[in-house]
Design an enzyme around this catalytic site. Structure first.
Site, PDB file in Angstrom:
ATOM      1  N   GLY A  94       0.936  -0.877   0.330  1.00 32.95           N
ATOM      2  CA  GLY A  94      -0.117   0.022   0.235  1.00 32.95           C
ATOM      3  C   GLY A  94       0.629   1.488   0.362  1.00 32.95           C
ATOM      4  N   PRO A  95       0.404   2.135  -0.157  1.00 33.85           N
ATOM      5  CG  PRO A  95      -1.123   4.603   0.487  1.00 33.85           C
ATOM      6  CD  PRO A  95      -1.054   2.873   0.075  1.00 33.85           C
ATOM      7  CG  MET A  96       5.702   5.838   2.247  1.00 32.44           C
ATOM      8  SD  MET A  96       6.321   7.469   1.762  1.00 32.44           S
ATOM      9  CE  MET A  96       6.828   7.840   3.390  1.00 32.44           C
ATOM     10  CB  SER A 113      -1.033   1.808   3.877  1.00 33.80           C
ATOM     11  OG  SER A 113       0.320   1.670   3.775  1.00 33.80           O
ATOM     12  N   GLY A 114      -0.345   1.707   7.331  1.00 31.77           N
ATOM     13  CA  GLY A 114       0.026   0.870   8.463  1.00 31.77           C
ATOM     14  C   GLY A 114       0.889  -0.405   7.811  1.00 31.77           C
ATOM     15  CG  ASP A 119       8.919  -2.287   7.619  1.00 33.91           C
ATOM     16  OD1 ASP A 119       8.136  -2.909   6.548  1.00 33.91           O
ATOM     17  OD2 ASP A 119       9.362  -1.523   8.037  1.00 33.91           O
ATOM     18  CD  GLU A 120      10.344   1.464   4.529  1.00 35.12           C
ATOM     19  OE1 GLU A 120      10.207   1.184   3.167  1.00 35.12           O
ATOM     20  OE2 GLU A 120       9.490   1.670   5.220  1.00 35.12           O
ATOM     21  CD  GLN A 137      10.224   0.306   0.204  1.00 39.01           C
ATOM     22  OE1 GLN A 137       8.876  -0.701   0.659  1.00 39.01           O
ATOM     23  NE2 GLN A 137      10.401   1.038   0.381  1.00 39.01           N
ATOM     24  CB  CYS A 144     -11.110  14.744   0.629  1.00 36.42           C
ATOM     25  SG  CYS A 144     -10.665  13.046  -0.192  1.00 36.42           S
TER      26      CYS A 144
HETATM   27  P1  ADP Z   1       3.318   2.501   6.444  1.00 36.91           P
HETATM   28  O1  ADP Z   1       4.318   1.454   7.068  1.00 36.91           O
HETATM   29  O2  ADP Z   1       2.706   1.978   5.488  1.00 36.91           O
HETATM   30  O3  ADP Z   1       3.946   4.393   6.212  1.00 36.91           O
HETATM   31  P2  ADP Z   1       2.897   2.434   9.229  1.00 36.91           P
HETATM   32  O4  ADP Z   1       2.057   1.287  10.311  1.00 36.91           O
HETATM   33  O5  ADP Z   1       4.384   2.977   9.577  1.00 36.91           O
HETATM   34  O6  ADP Z   1       2.762   2.972   7.487  1.00 36.91           O
HETATM   35  O7  ADP Z   1       1.866   4.138  10.272  1.00 36.91           O
HETATM   36  C1  ADP Z   1       0.624   4.133  10.269  1.00 36.91           C
HETATM   37  C2  ADP Z   1      -0.189   5.545  10.678  1.00 36.91           C
HETATM   38  O8  ADP Z   1       0.610   6.148  10.343  1.00 36.91           O
HETATM   39  C3  ADP Z   1      -1.178   5.485  11.760  1.00 36.91           C
HETATM   40  O9  ADP Z   1      -1.718   3.809  11.905  1.00 36.91           O
HETATM   41  C4  ADP Z   1      -2.050   6.259  11.679  1.00 36.91           C
HETATM   42  O10 ADP Z   1      -1.226   6.317  12.934  1.00 36.91           O
HETATM   43  C5  ADP Z   1      -0.308   7.449  10.961  1.00 36.91           C
HETATM   44  N1  ADP Z   1      -0.592   7.993   9.956  1.00 36.91           N
HETATM   45  C6  ADP Z   1      -0.922   9.391   9.006  1.00 36.91           C
HETATM   46  N2  ADP Z   1      -1.086  10.168   8.739  1.00 36.91           N
HETATM   47  C7  ADP Z   1      -1.688   9.327   8.121  1.00 36.91           C
HETATM   48  C8  ADP Z   1      -2.742   9.382   7.457  1.00 36.91           C
HETATM   49  N3  ADP Z   1      -2.624   9.848   6.006  1.00 36.91           N
HETATM   50  N4  ADP Z   1      -3.338   8.296   6.944  1.00 36.91           N
HETATM   51  C9  ADP Z   1      -3.179   7.347   7.443  1.00 36.91           C
HETATM   52  N5  ADP Z   1      -2.146   7.247   8.769  1.00 36.91           N
HETATM   53  C10 ADP Z   1      -1.691   8.258   9.178  1.00 36.91           C
HETATM   54 MG    MG Z   2       6.617   1.576   7.354  1.00 38.48          MG
END
Ligand code: ADP
Ligand code: MG
Length: 184
Positions: free
Chosen positions: A10-12, A14-15, A83-84, A86, A143
Protein backbone atom coordinates in the site's frame (compact mmCIF):
# COMPACT_ATOMS: atom_id res chain seq x y z
CA UNK A 1 5.30 -25.76 9.72
CA UNK A 2 4.55 -25.13 6.05
CA UNK A 3 6.45 -22.21 4.62
CA UNK A 4 4.79 -19.39 2.75
CA UNK A 5 5.09 -15.84 1.48
CA UNK A 6 2.84 -13.05 2.77
CA UNK A 7 2.97 -9.54 1.32
CA UNK A 8 1.53 -6.39 2.90
CA UNK A 9 1.48 -3.45 0.48
CA UNK A 10 0.00 0.00 0.00
CA UNK A 11 1.07 3.66 0.04
CA UNK A 12 3.03 5.44 2.77
CA UNK A 13 1.12 5.84 6.06
CA UNK A 14 -1.24 2.94 5.23
CA UNK A 15 -0.09 0.91 8.22
CA UNK A 16 2.18 -1.63 6.51
CA UNK A 17 4.75 -1.52 9.29
CA UNK A 18 2.02 -1.64 11.95
CA UNK A 19 0.60 -4.75 10.29
CA UNK A 20 4.07 -6.34 10.11
CA UNK A 21 4.62 -5.58 13.80
CA UNK A 22 1.17 -7.03 14.62
CA UNK A 23 1.98 -10.30 12.86
CA UNK A 24 5.44 -10.49 14.43
CA UNK A 25 4.06 -9.82 17.92
CA UNK A 26 1.50 -12.61 17.57
CA UNK A 27 4.19 -15.03 16.41
CA UNK A 28 6.29 -14.10 19.42
CA UNK A 29 3.32 -14.77 21.72
CA UNK A 30 3.17 -18.22 20.10
CA UNK A 31 6.87 -18.58 21.02
CA UNK A 32 7.99 -18.90 17.42
CA UNK A 33 11.46 -17.62 16.64
CA UNK A 34 11.21 -14.50 14.50
CA UNK A 35 13.91 -12.53 12.71
CA UNK A 36 13.17 -9.10 11.27
CA UNK A 37 15.20 -7.45 8.53
CA UNK A 38 15.20 -4.14 6.76
CA UNK A 39 17.41 -2.63 4.06
CA UNK A 40 20.05 -0.20 5.37
CA UNK A 41 18.62 2.47 3.06
CA UNK A 42 15.75 2.99 5.48
CA UNK A 43 17.54 4.83 8.25
CA UNK A 44 14.77 7.07 9.48
CA UNK A 45 14.23 7.32 13.26
CA UNK A 46 16.44 4.43 14.31
CA UNK A 47 19.33 2.41 12.92
CA UNK A 48 18.23 -1.06 14.06
CA UNK A 49 14.50 -0.76 14.74
CA UNK A 50 11.52 -1.15 12.48
CA UNK A 51 9.39 1.84 13.43
CA UNK A 52 5.88 2.72 12.31
CA UNK A 53 4.60 6.25 11.88
CA UNK A 54 2.68 5.75 15.08
CA UNK A 55 6.01 4.99 16.83
CA UNK A 56 5.41 1.28 17.44
CA UNK A 57 8.62 -0.63 16.95
CA UNK A 58 10.36 -4.00 16.98
CA UNK A 59 14.07 -4.72 16.72
CA UNK A 60 15.35 -5.39 13.22
CA UNK A 61 18.64 -6.35 11.63
CA UNK A 62 19.73 -3.95 8.88
CA UNK A 63 21.03 -5.70 5.73
CA UNK A 64 22.78 -4.25 2.69
CA UNK A 65 21.21 -6.67 0.20
CA UNK A 66 18.86 -9.64 -0.08
CA UNK A 67 21.58 -12.32 0.04
CA UNK A 68 22.64 -11.07 3.45
CA UNK A 69 19.21 -12.16 4.75
CA UNK A 70 19.95 -15.78 3.72
CA UNK A 71 23.28 -15.63 5.52
CA UNK A 72 21.73 -14.27 8.71
CA UNK A 73 18.74 -16.60 9.10
CA UNK A 74 19.27 -19.22 11.84
CA UNK A 75 18.17 -22.85 11.47
CA UNK A 76 15.80 -22.35 14.41
CA UNK A 77 14.01 -19.36 12.83
CA UNK A 78 10.36 -20.03 11.95
CA UNK A 79 9.37 -16.57 10.74
CA UNK A 80 11.26 -13.99 8.69
CA UNK A 81 9.77 -10.49 8.45
CA UNK A 82 11.14 -7.95 5.97
CA UNK A 83 10.09 -4.29 6.07
CA UNK A 84 10.58 -1.75 3.24
CA UNK A 85 11.02 -4.74 0.92
CA UNK A 86 10.57 -2.51 -2.16
CA UNK A 87 14.15 -1.24 -1.71
CA UNK A 88 15.73 -4.65 -2.48
CA UNK A 89 16.62 -5.69 -6.03
CA UNK A 90 15.07 -8.75 -7.71
CA UNK A 91 17.38 -11.12 -5.85
CA UNK A 92 14.82 -10.81 -3.03
CA UNK A 93 12.47 -13.04 -5.08
CA UNK A 94 14.90 -15.97 -4.96
CA UNK A 95 15.72 -15.33 -1.32
CA UNK A 96 12.13 -15.34 -0.05
CA UNK A 97 11.26 -18.34 -2.25
CA UNK A 98 14.17 -20.27 -0.82
CA UNK A 99 13.18 -19.42 2.76
CA UNK A 100 9.55 -20.40 2.14
CA UNK A 101 10.62 -23.71 0.61
CA UNK A 102 12.63 -24.35 3.75
CA UNK A 103 9.38 -24.14 5.73
CA UNK A 104 9.75 -20.56 6.90
CA UNK A 105 6.82 -18.13 7.04
CA UNK A 106 8.03 -15.00 5.24
CA UNK A 107 6.19 -11.72 5.89
CA UNK A 108 7.10 -8.83 3.56
CA UNK A 109 5.88 -5.24 3.83
CA UNK A 110 6.52 -2.65 1.15
CA UNK A 111 5.28 0.14 -1.08
CA UNK A 112 3.51 -1.20 -4.18
CA UNK A 113 3.98 2.09 -6.08
CA UNK A 114 6.50 4.90 -6.00
CA UNK A 115 5.42 8.55 -5.90
CA UNK A 116 4.98 8.46 -9.69
CA UNK A 117 2.44 5.62 -9.41
CA UNK A 118 4.95 3.21 -10.97
CA UNK A 119 5.48 -0.33 -9.66
CA UNK A 120 8.21 -0.20 -7.04
CA UNK A 121 11.31 -2.40 -7.64
CA UNK A 122 10.69 -6.13 -7.04
CA UNK A 123 7.08 -5.66 -5.85
CA UNK A 124 5.27 -6.92 -9.00
CA UNK A 125 7.04 -10.28 -8.94
CA UNK A 126 6.85 -10.52 -5.18
CA UNK A 127 3.09 -10.01 -5.30
CA UNK A 128 2.86 -12.71 -7.98
CA UNK A 129 4.70 -15.36 -6.01
CA UNK A 130 2.98 -14.51 -2.71
CA UNK A 131 0.58 -16.98 -1.13
CA UNK A 132 -1.24 -14.20 0.67
CA UNK A 133 -1.53 -10.51 -0.26
CA UNK A 134 -2.93 -7.65 1.82
CA UNK A 135 -3.31 -4.27 0.14
CA UNK A 136 -4.16 -1.47 2.53
CA UNK A 137 -5.04 2.20 2.18
CA UNK A 138 -4.11 5.30 4.10
CA UNK A 139 -6.24 8.42 4.62
CA UNK A 140 -6.06 11.18 2.03
CA UNK A 141 -4.49 14.24 3.65
CA UNK A 142 -6.70 16.54 1.55
CA UNK A 143 -10.21 15.05 1.88
CA UNK A 144 -10.08 12.11 4.29
CA UNK A 145 -11.03 9.47 1.70
CA UNK A 146 -9.16 6.15 1.47
CA UNK A 147 -5.78 6.82 -0.17
CA UNK A 148 -3.83 4.45 -2.43
CA UNK A 149 -1.22 6.91 -3.67
CA UNK A 150 1.93 8.39 -2.21
CA UNK A 151 2.25 12.03 -3.21
CA UNK A 152 5.64 13.72 -3.03
CA UNK A 153 5.44 17.35 -2.08
CA UNK A 154 7.23 19.64 -4.55
CA UNK A 155 11.00 19.57 -3.93
CA UNK A 156 14.33 19.98 -5.73
CA UNK A 157 15.34 16.32 -5.48
CA UNK A 158 14.13 14.23 -8.44
CA UNK A 159 15.53 10.82 -7.40
CA UNK A 160 12.96 8.03 -6.98
CA UNK A 161 14.45 6.79 -3.75
CA UNK A 162 14.27 9.68 -1.36
CA UNK A 163 13.80 8.41 2.16
CA UNK A 164 11.72 10.79 4.08
CA UNK A 165 8.72 11.43 6.17
CA UNK A 166 5.63 13.57 6.44
CA UNK A 167 7.66 16.60 5.39
CA UNK A 168 8.23 15.01 1.95
CA UNK A 169 5.31 12.68 1.30
CA UNK A 170 1.57 12.56 1.81
CA UNK A 171 -1.05 9.87 1.32
CA UNK A 172 -3.56 10.95 -1.34
CA UNK A 173 -6.69 9.55 -2.96
CA UNK A 174 -6.85 9.46 -6.78
CA UNK A 175 -8.72 12.76 -6.98
CA UNK A 176 -6.03 14.59 -5.01
CA UNK A 177 -3.06 12.85 -6.55
CA UNK A 178 -1.83 14.88 -9.48
CA UNK A 179 1.60 13.69 -10.53
CA UNK A 180 1.81 14.52 -14.23
CA UNK A 181 3.68 12.06 -16.41
CA UNK A 182 3.53 11.50 -20.19
CA UNK A 183 2.99 7.77 -19.62
CA UNK A 184 -0.26 8.08 -17.74
P1 ADP B 1 3.52 2.52 6.60
O1 ADP B 1 4.51 1.50 7.09
O2 ADP B 1 2.51 1.93 5.64
O3 ADP B 1 4.16 3.76 6.04
P2 ADP B 1 2.98 2.91 9.40
O4 ADP B 1 2.57 1.57 9.94
O5 ADP B 1 4.39 3.34 9.64
O6 ADP B 1 2.63 2.97 7.83
O7 ADP B 1 2.06 4.05 9.99
C1 ADP B 1 0.64 3.98 10.04
C2 ADP B 1 0.17 5.05 11.02
O8 ADP B 1 0.49 6.33 10.49
C3 ADP B 1 -1.30 5.12 11.26
O9 ADP B 1 -1.76 4.21 12.21
C4 ADP B 1 -1.48 6.56 11.76
O10 ADP B 1 -1.21 6.62 13.14
C5 ADP B 1 -0.36 7.31 11.08
N1 ADP B 1 -0.75 8.21 9.98
C6 ADP B 1 -0.18 9.42 9.73
N2 ADP B 1 -0.71 9.98 8.62
C7 ADP B 1 -1.63 9.12 8.13
C8 ADP B 1 -2.51 9.13 6.98
N3 ADP B 1 -2.54 10.13 6.11
N4 ADP B 1 -3.31 8.05 6.80
C9 ADP B 1 -3.30 7.03 7.69
N5 ADP B 1 -2.49 6.96 8.77
C10 ADP B 1 -1.65 7.99 9.01
MG1 MG C 1 6.54 1.33 6.97
Amino acid sequence: QTGGIEVVCGPMFSGKTEELIRRVTRAQIARQKVQIFKPVIDDRYHKTNVVSHSSRHVEAEPVKDAVEILQKVYDSTRIVAIDEVQFFDNTIIKVVSKLARRGIRVICAGLDQDFKSKAFGPMPELLCIADDVMKIQAICTVCGAPASKTYRLPSENKKTVLVGEADLYEARCRAHYDYLDEDQ
